[in-house]
Design an enzyme around this catalytic site. Sequence first.
Site, mmCIF file in Angstrom:
data_model
loop_
_atom_site.group_PDB
_atom_site.id
_atom_site.type_symbol
_atom_site.label_atom_id
_atom_site.label_comp_id
_atom_site.label_asym_id
_atom_site.label_seq_id
_atom_site.Cartn_x
_atom_site.Cartn_y
_atom_site.Cartn_z
ATOM 1 N N ASN A 173 0.830 -1.201 0.000
ATOM 2 C CA ASN A 173 0.000 0.000 0.000
ATOM 3 C C ASN A 173 0.865 1.251 0.000
ATOM 4 O OD1 ASN A 173 -2.630 -1.131 0.041
ATOM 5 N ND2 ASN A 173 -2.373 -1.676 2.189
ATOM 6 N N CYS A 194 -5.059 -7.360 -3.495
ATOM 7 C CA CYS A 194 -5.495 -7.022 -2.140
ATOM 8 C C CYS A 194 -6.169 -8.234 -1.515
ATOM 9 C CB CYS A 194 -6.449 -5.826 -2.195
ATOM 10 S SG CYS A 194 -6.858 -5.139 -0.583
ATOM 11 N N HIS A 195 -6.377 -8.178 -0.206
ATOM 12 C CA HIS A 195 -7.024 -9.282 0.504
ATOM 13 C C HIS A 195 -8.531 -9.113 0.583
ATOM 14 C CE1 HIS A 195 -2.885 -9.569 2.095
ATOM 15 N NE2 HIS A 195 -3.015 -8.290 2.372
ATOM 16 N N HIS A 224 -9.669 -0.882 -2.021
ATOM 17 C CA HIS A 224 -10.212 -0.572 -0.704
ATOM 18 C C HIS A 224 -11.558 0.140 -0.770
ATOM 19 C CE1 HIS A 224 -6.310 -0.962 1.918
ATOM 20 N NE2 HIS A 224 -6.624 -2.066 1.264
#
Length: 459
Positions: A173, A194-195, A224
């Site tokens: 990030n 990303c998770h 996000h």
Amino acid sequence: MEEFLFFCYTDTIKQKEEFPLIKITFLGAGSTVFAKNVLGDCLLTEEIAPHLEIALYDIDSERLKDSEGLINTLNNLYNNGRATIKTYCGTEHRKEAFRDADFIVNAVQIGGYEPCTVIDFEIPKKYRLRQTIADTVGIGGIFRALRTIPFLRDCAEEIEQVCPNAWLLNYTNPMAMLSNFMQRYTNVKTVGLCHSVQNCSTNLLRALDIDPEGTYDLIAGINHMGWLLDIRDKDGNDLYPLIRERAAAKNTSEKHGDMVRYEYIRRLGYYCTESSEHNAEYNPFFIKQRYPELIEQYNIPLDEYPRRCIKQIADWEKQREELFNGGNITHQKTKEYASDIICAMATNTPFRLGGNVLNTGLITNLPSNATVEVPCMVDARGITPTYVGDLPLQLAAINSSNIYPQLLTVEAAVTGSRETLYQAAMMEPHTAAELSIDDIVAMCDEMIEAHNKTGFLNF
């Protein structure tokens, strides 16, 4: 025949001596837990595990040694020692770590918790600007990008020299800003990972006591802040009416850890991918000097990331003992995308993921030079993003409020322009809602001076 340009085979996987070696370079391998997750997954993926060469790179020799021991143990335990594991420590050895790599996993954090994350939180506090995570956008995310982009620029030059066909799998990030720099200003093939996408729907449904079995969804937006645009049960029924009803009831009846995103459902109509502690600081709505009661109302954990860092540092030796468990190390496959991407490309077995890619007409009401998060297909050709079209207008609007500060930050990093940096901070929603223009400029100048003194920034 175009479909056989990479490591693909028409039948079963060939034996090791006939299958091309797959080299993975892991940047930031001193992040032992994350290295275990990503590389442990690869070592559990039988199609590729026997053919791996793994290059572990870090500037911290002690943490690198920990990771080397752990990955070697997993290689022996799950892969009969068939993968080759090598370590490279220090900037002078990074280029060799890249040499002939097929995949590069980026998991670095430039400047660490001390001194840089501390600066990212403490100087804004002097201006009464509070944050929760500060790694994506906001003033903390802006300065994290300024520290990291020069590192990526140096990496890109070396990658283009010694492994020009490698794919960079970026986990660091601020995801959108770093991926955007690589995609627009280098020749390195880059996807941001990303998770939050793969866990979004299941976690939401379980929290609302809705069975996730057999459901399917569509998620798109930016990192996000990707939007759960559509979600249906196994029979094709729209689950959003029930989700909206239960989310509204839960937010009015109890305190819980996801109140900001449930308020998104109420006000914007849709749920988004990343946690409420993250999304609380991506907009001007929730963290406000004038309305301090909102912090309690929406259960917002200010200074959450520093708390996590302090705890992780304090607990590292205990965590290290648990991780190594007296030599009895085990691993179960995670939901990280990296191993599935590598396997899909190597074996031409299609795989679907949510990836951060350049917006080449994919989301039609977001800027074309933005990095967006959309469904992608992976196979021997590489990563092919899918067309989404227009987002609902309110979702495009809030995404755009984050995109333009991201683009200005990338431009500031590329040009070295303080004026552009000021403009990035001025356009950032939370910062702009709280501070005057003069205070924004003063804060940026103070942060530049502090970060320059650390040696991790030269701006």
